[in-house]
Design an enzyme around this catalytic site. Structure first.
Site, short mmCIF file in Angstrom:
data_model
loop_
_atom_site.label_atom_id
_atom_site.label_comp_id
_atom_site.label_asym_id
_atom_site.label_seq_id
_atom_site.Cartn_x
_atom_site.Cartn_y
_atom_site.Cartn_z
CD GLU A 220 -1.22 0.62 3.66
OE1 GLU A 220 -1.49 1.82 3.90
OE2 GLU A 220 -1.67 -0.33 4.31
CB THR B 82 -3.52 7.52 5.01
OG1 THR B 82 -2.31 6.83 5.34
CG2 THR B 82 -3.85 8.48 6.16
CE LYS C 257 -3.92 0.96 9.62
NZ LYS C 257 -3.72 2.02 8.62
#
Length: 210
Positions: free
Chosen positions: A40, A69, A128
């Protein structure tokens, strides 16, 4: 893509965030060359969307590539346009729903049992745990797995090699690793040292291959 299956198979998500776009792109491509399948690129890095776009072109259409993010619907849409095929969020903001509407699976940031239930309702592919180290490390993951034994948890935050072993042993489906893996490579640091760290982390997750 089937993000949950990919996490179960590969057990590691590399998190690239840097102030040097060329170095960040080089980092992504180096990690891919070293066999790290899930990468990512955090949108907090400099020209992150440009890095994602160039990485997608270099890697081709079939290699998984995520945007990290992702906070807002605009973030999700921009990441999708750039070529990301999964989204990672630090929390349960509007980016989760927007990414799902675009067909992007989401690794959604959670910390509490209430957030876990909410993320499930939002259709998150995996959860997460962030910030994992500050929340209590592998012991906290073990506690969460009591009421949520089948949820695909991915601890992120302060995950070095020892912590990765601890989380995977405690039942994490995968771990997300930033600076302990990337070091200063995304800011122009040593590629050879990045390669060595990538091989070390791949060896750790290989111990827990399914």
């Amino acid at each position: 893509m089937d993000l949950r299956a990919a996490l179960t198979t590969h057990r590691l998500v590399a998190i690239v965030r840097g102030d040097n776009p060329a170095a960040a792109l080089r980092t992504v491509l180096t990690l891919a060359a070293e066999g790290i399948e899930l990468i990512e690129v955090s949108l907090t890095g400099k020209d992150a969307l440009g890095v994602i776009e160039q990485a997608r072109q270099a890697l081709g259409p079939d290699r998984p590539l995520g945007a990290g993010t992702v906070l807002t619907a605009d973030d999700a849409r921009a990441a999708h346009r750039a070529g990301a095929d999964f989204a990672v969020t630090p929390a349960l903001g509007e980016g989760v729903g927007a990414a799902r509407e675009l067909g992007m699976p989401v690794l959604a940031g959670v910390l509490t049992p209430t957030e876990i239930v909410t993320a499930r309702g939002l259709g998150a592919a995996a959860l997460k745990i962030f910030p994992a180290a500050e929340a209590g490390g592998p012991a906290y993951l073990k506690a969460l797995r009591g009421p949520f034994p089948h949820e695909p948890f991915v601890p992120v935050g302060g995950v070095d090699e020892a912590a990765a072993r601890g989380y995977l042993a405690a039942g994490a489906v995968a771990v997300g690793v930033g600076s302990p893996l990337i070091g200063d490579a995304a800011d122009g640091g040593s590629v050879s040292e990045l390669r060595a760290r990538a091989r070390a982390f791949r060896a750790v997750v290989a111990e827990f291959a399914q």
